[in-house]
Design a protein around this motif. Structure first.
Motif, PDB file in Angstrom:
ATOM      1  N   SER A 183       0.611  -1.476  -0.066  1.00 58.53           N
ATOM      2  CA  SER A 183       0.041   0.376  -0.048  1.00 58.53           C
ATOM      3  C   SER A 183       0.962   1.264  -0.266  1.00 58.53           C
ATOM      4  O   SER A 183       1.385   1.850   0.392  1.00 58.53           O
ATOM      5  N   LYS A 184       1.386   1.539  -0.949  1.00 55.24           N
ATOM      6  CA  LYS A 184       1.668   3.124  -1.053  1.00 55.24           C
ATOM      7  C   LYS A 184       0.780   4.047  -2.143  1.00 55.24           C
ATOM      8  O   LYS A 184      -0.222   4.279  -2.984  1.00 55.24           O
ATOM      9  N   ALA A 185       0.689   5.454  -1.483  1.00 48.54           N
ATOM     10  CA  ALA A 185       0.386   5.948  -1.870  1.00 48.54           C
ATOM     11  C   ALA A 185       0.947   7.317  -3.542  1.00 48.54           C
ATOM     12  O   ALA A 185       1.654   6.386  -4.297  1.00 48.54           O
ATOM     13  N   ARG A 186      -0.208   7.610  -4.300  1.00 49.36           N
ATOM     14  CA  ARG A 186       0.351   8.191  -5.539  1.00 49.36           C
ATOM     15  C   ARG A 186       1.678   9.925  -5.453  1.00 49.36           C
ATOM     16  O   ARG A 186       0.621   9.546  -4.298  1.00 49.36           O
ATOM     17  N   ALA A 187       2.217   9.675  -5.808  1.00 50.40           N
ATOM     18  CA  ALA A 187       3.035  10.990  -6.127  1.00 50.40           C
ATOM     19  C   ALA A 187       1.677  12.066  -6.652  1.00 50.40           C
ATOM     20  O   ALA A 187       1.351  11.722  -7.267  1.00 50.40           O
ATOM     21  N   THR A 188       2.529  13.657  -6.517  1.00 50.17           N
ATOM     22  CA  THR A 188       1.589  14.544  -7.504  1.00 50.17           C
ATOM     23  C   THR A 188       2.120  13.711  -8.681  1.00 50.17           C
ATOM     24  O   THR A 188       3.044  13.401  -8.376  1.00 50.17           O
ATOM     25  N   GLU A 189       1.185  14.118  -9.355  1.00 49.82           N
ATOM     26  CA  GLU A 189       2.354  14.849 -11.158  1.00 49.82           C
ATOM     27  C   GLU A 189       3.255  15.670 -10.866  1.00 49.82           C
ATOM     28  O   GLU A 189       4.827  15.150 -11.791  1.00 49.82           O
ATOM     29  N   SER A 190       3.524  17.151 -10.484  1.00 48.99           N
ATOM     30  CA  SER A 190       4.366  17.435 -10.399  1.00 48.99           C
ATOM     31  C   SER A 190       5.770  16.697  -9.802  1.00 48.99           C
ATOM     32  O   SER A 190       7.018  16.482 -10.119  1.00 48.99           O
ATOM     33  N   GLU A 191       5.196  16.407  -7.927  1.00 49.65           N
ATOM     34  CA  GLU A 191       6.499  15.222  -8.080  1.00 49.65           C
ATOM     35  C   GLU A 191       7.019  13.743  -8.821  1.00 49.65           C
ATOM     36  O   GLU A 191       8.675  13.438  -9.203  1.00 49.65           O
ATOM     37  N   SER A 192       5.652  13.494  -9.961  1.00 51.49           N
ATOM     38  CA  SER A 192       6.682  11.993 -10.864  1.00 51.49           C
ATOM     39  C   SER A 192       7.484  12.654 -11.839  1.00 51.49           C
ATOM     40  O   SER A 192       8.328  11.542 -12.366  1.00 51.49           O
ATOM     41  N   TRP A 193       6.697  13.610 -12.215  1.00 50.96           N
ATOM     42  CA  TRP A 193       7.310  14.684 -13.113  1.00 50.96           C
ATOM     43  C   TRP A 193       8.970  15.181 -12.842  1.00 50.96           C
ATOM     44  O   TRP A 193       9.875  14.599 -13.094  1.00 50.96           O
ATOM     45  N   ASP A 194       9.382  15.478 -11.679  1.00 51.16           N
ATOM     46  CA  ASP A 194      10.706  16.137 -10.913  1.00 51.16           C
ATOM     47  C   ASP A 194      11.632  13.779 -11.395  1.00 51.16           C
ATOM     48  O   ASP A 194      12.941  14.468 -11.800  1.00 51.16           O
ATOM     49  N   PHE A 195      11.088  13.076 -11.017  1.00 47.97           N
ATOM     50  CA  PHE A 195      11.770  12.197 -11.009  1.00 47.97           C
ATOM     51  C   PHE A 195      12.203  12.017 -12.201  1.00 47.97           C
ATOM     52  O   PHE A 195      13.066  11.103 -12.537  1.00 47.97           O
ATOM     53  N   VAL A 196      11.168  11.890 -12.862  1.00 49.19           N
ATOM     54  CA  VAL A 196      11.475  11.236 -14.864  1.00 49.19           C
ATOM     55  C   VAL A 196      12.794  12.314 -15.263  1.00 49.19           C
ATOM     56  O   VAL A 196      13.676  11.985 -15.563  1.00 49.19           O
TER      57      VAL A 196
END
Length: 568
Positions: A183-196
Motif C-alpha cells: 500500500s503506497k499512495a500516488r505522488a503528485t504529478e509534479s513530483e512524478s515529473w521531478d523523478f522522471v
C-alpha cells in the motif's frame, strides 16, 4: 550496417534472466522461483548486456511502440484516423466515443500493469548494482548499463504519467518494494515529473554519445536529453525543456534529412534519436497487414483496419498558381484542380490516395509483384464503403485514403509468415525542433519560436514551403503548431497526447464528425470527389477522458491508491 536493439530475441535466456513479467500492477513480488541467478546474469559484460538489453522491451511493448499496437495505435483515438470496421481489436476505438464510459476496469491505451512489471525488473538491477553485485566488472562498462537502466525506468514512468497523472513512485535503490510496501499512495504529478526528469539527467551523464557499428541502436546521450526535453515540455517546464534541447543540439549528432521520405526507410539515419528495430522472421509486426491497401495481397483478407481522415489529409497544403494554400475541396472542385498534384511533399510520404503508384503481390510463392495504381473509388480494386458500426468484415477505406508512412511493403512479405520489420521511431530530430519552438512560444518569444517552426518547412531540400507568418499570441501560435505537428509527425503517435496536454482534447473531439472523400469514377482516369461525413454520428469526448482512470483491479493490490477525481 544494420544492427538490432532487439537482437537478443534470438537468445531467450536474455528475456528470462531475472524476474519475469508476472504479477499485477505496481506491487513488487519477491521470492521468484523461475529465474536465472544473479551470479549468471552478472558473470560477464556479455551476460550483463543480455540482461540490460531486455529492458529495451519497454519500447517494444504494444503499449509504447505503436507500430506493434494493432487496435491500440493512439492516433486511432483522434481526429486524424478513422477505424473502418468493427472487430474485437478495433471495436473500442469508436465505441468509447459513441457510447462514453462512466466507469471502467481498463481504458484506452492503459499500460499500468505492463509498465510497473517492467519497472520492477529494472529496480532489481539497480538495487543489485548498489549492493555491489557488479563490482567485479569494469566500472566504466557497468556505468553505461546503469545509464540504460535509468533511462528505461524514466521512460516507463513517463508513459504512465502522461496517461494517469501522478503515479506510485517505487524508486528505492536500497531494496525492491515487496508485500510490506504494497500500500503506497500516488505522488503528485509534479513530483512524478521531478523523478522522471532527474532520472533522465542521471542517464545522460552515464550514457555514451555513440556506439560501435555492432551496437547501433542502443541508447545514447541524445536519447536521454531528447526524452528529457519531451518530459519537461509535458510537465510545463519550458526552461528545462530548452536546456535539454540545447544539450541535444550541442552534441552535433543529428540533423533533418533533405529527403523527408528517407527518414522512414533508412535505418539509423542522422535524424533518428530513438527507434525500435525489428528483424524478419523472428521479430516482426503486422502493421502492413492491418493498415495496407486491401488489394495488395490477393486472396488474403487484410488491410485498411483504419484510414486517415480528411482532417488529416486536408491539413497538407497545395500549390495553386505558384502559391502554397490551405487545401479546400470547394476550391478543388470549383476550379477542376487535380487534388493529388503539388501537395506538401510530406503528404506523399504519409498518406496514400486514389491513383497513387503502388504494386501488389500476385504470386507469393514466386514473390512476383506487379505495378499498379491504387483504386480507392467506389467499385475500385481497393474500394470504398460508408462506415457501419455493425459491419465487421469490409476491408476498404471509409475516408478515401490509406496510410503510407510506416508501411514497409517489400518483396519478402507474404502477409502470412513474413510480415514487416519496419522500425518504429520513438523520437527524431524534427520533434526536438518542435519542442524548442513550443517552449519558446510559451515564454512569449514568438519570433524565435516561428524561426524554429519554419525550419520544418524550409530546411529540407524536399520540403520547400512558404514560411508561416509570426503571430504574437499563444492561441495563434498553437493553431500553427498543431498543423505543423500533424504534417510532420502524423502517424508517429503524438496527436492524442498533444490534445490532452494542451487542454483542448474535449474542444477538438467532443461533437466531432470526422470526414473523408467519396470518389466515383466519371470516365477513364477522371473522377468526381464528394466531401463526406465518415462518422455515423458525432463523437462524444467527456472531460473525464482527458486523463485515464487507474484500472479498478489495482485498488485490490494497493489500498492507498486514489482514483482520478473525474472517474470517481
Amino acid at each position: 550496417m544494420k544492427r538490432l536493439i532487439y537482437q537478443i530475441a534470438h537468445l531467450l535466456f536474455a528475456m528470462a534472466i531475472l524476474l519475469p513479467l508476472t504479477g499485477c500492477g505496481d506491487v513488487m513480488d519477491i521470492t521468484p522461483n523461475d529465474r536465472y541467478s544473479e551470479k549468471t546474469a552478472y558473470a560477464s559484460i556479455r551476460n550483463l548486456d543480455l540482461y540490460v538489453k531486455s529492458f529495451y522491451g519497454v519500447l517494444m511493448s504494444p503499449h509504447t511502440a505503436e507500430i506493434r499496437s494493432e487496435g491500440r495505435m493512439s492516433e486511432l483515438y483522434t481526429d486524424l484516423m478513422k477505424p473502418t470496421f468493427y472487430n474485437q481489436n478495433f471495436s473500442n476505438n469508436d465505441k468509447i466515443y459513441y457510447e462514453p464510459l462512466t466507469y471502467t476496469q481498463s481504458f484506452i491505451l492503459d499500460n499500468w500493469a505492463d509498465m510497473y512489471g517492467r519497472i520492477r525488473r529494472i529496480n532489481e538491477f539497480i538495487v543489485d548494482y548498489n549492493n555491489g553485485l557488479l563490482s567485479h566488472l569494469p566500472e566504466d562498462e557497468v556505468n553505461i548499463r546503469v545509464g540504460e537502466a535509468r533511462f528505461w525506468r524514466a521512460f516507463a514512468y513517463q508513459e504512465l504519467i502522461q496517461r494517469y497523472g501522478g503515479v506510485v513512485l517505487r524508486i528505492s535503490e536500497d531494496k525492491v518494494d515487496d508485500q510490506n510496501e504494497r500500500s503506497k499512495a500516488r505522488a503528485t504529478e509534479s513530483e512524478s515529473w521531478d523523478f522522471v526528469i532527474s532520472e533522465y539527467k542521471k542517464a545522460a551523464d552515464l550514457l555514451p554519445e555513440g556506439w560501435s557499428d555492432q551496437e547501433l541502436g542502443r541508447l545514447t546521450k541524445s536519447a536521454a536529453w531528447g526524452l528529457m526535453a519531451r518530459a519537461a515540455l509535458y510537465a510545463g517546464r519550458w526552461d528545462e525543456a530548452l536546456d535539454a534541447v540545447a544539450k541535444v543540439e550541442g552534441l552535433n549528432k543529428h540533423a533533418l534529412l533533405d529527403d523527408y521520405s528517407k527518414v522512414f526507410n533508412t535505418a539509423h539515419n542522422q535524424e533518428l534519436i530513438l527507434a525500435a528495430y525489428f528483424e524478419k522472421p523472428n521479430l516482426q509486426h503486422r502493421f502492413d497487414n492491418l493498415y495496407g491497401a486491401p488489394a495488395d495481397f490477393v486472396g488474403h483478407n487484410v488491410g485498411v483496419a483504419a484510414a486517415p481522415t480528411e482532417e488529416f489529409a486536408g491539413s497538407y497544403e497545395i500549390m495553386i498558381d505558384g502559391v502554397w494554400k490551405e487545401f479546400s475541396w470547394d476550391e478543388i472542385n470549383a476550379k477542376d484542380i487535380d487534388p493529388w498534384a503539388n501537395r506538401d511533399p510530406r503528404f506523399y510520404a504519409t498518406i496514400l490516395y486514389n491513383g497513387a503508384p503502388w504494386k501488389r503481390l500476385v504470386d507469393s510463392s514466386a514473390k512476383r509483384w506487379e505495378p499498379r495504381k491504387l483504386e480507392l473509388y467506389v467499385g475500385g480494386a481497393d474500394g470504398f464503403h460508408h462506415f457501419d458500426i455493425y459491419d465487421n468484415t469490409t476491408r476498404s477505406s471509409t475516408t478515401g485514403y490509406i496510410v503510407r508512412k510506416l508501411l514497409q511493403y517489400d518483396e519478402e512479405s507474404d502477409m502470412l509468415n513474413i510480415l514487416s520489420d519496419q522500425y518504429w521511431i520513438e523520437m527524431r530530430y524534427a520533434e526536438i525542433i518542435l519542442i524548442k519552438a513550443e517552449a519558446l512560444a510559451r515564454k512569449g518569444q514568438y519570433s524565435a519560436a516561428y524561426t524554429e517552426l519554419n525550419k520544418l518547412r524550409t530546411t529540407r531540400a524536399s520540403v520547400q514551403l512558404t514560411p508561416i507568418a509570426v503571430q504574437t499570441s499563444w492561441e495563434g501560435f498553437l493553431a500553427d503548431l498543431q498543423k505543423e505537428r500533424i504534417r510532420e509527425l502524423g502517424l508517429e503517435g503524438h496527436r492524442f497526447w498533444d490534445l490532452r496536454r494542451w487542454g483542448i482534447a474535449e474542444e477538438v473531439m467532443d461533437g466531432l464528425v470526422r470526414h473523408g472523400v467519396k470518389i466515383t469514377q466519371a470516365g477513364t482516369d477522371t473522377f468526381n470527389y464528394e466531401y463526406i461525413e465518415a462518422d455515423s454520428k458525432p463523437l462524444s469526448f467527456p472531460k473525464r477522458y482527458t486523463l485515464n482512470p487507474i484500472p479498478l483491479n489495482e485498488f485490490r493490490n494497493n489500498a492507498a491508491l486514489e482514483q482520478n477525481e473525474l472517474w470517481k
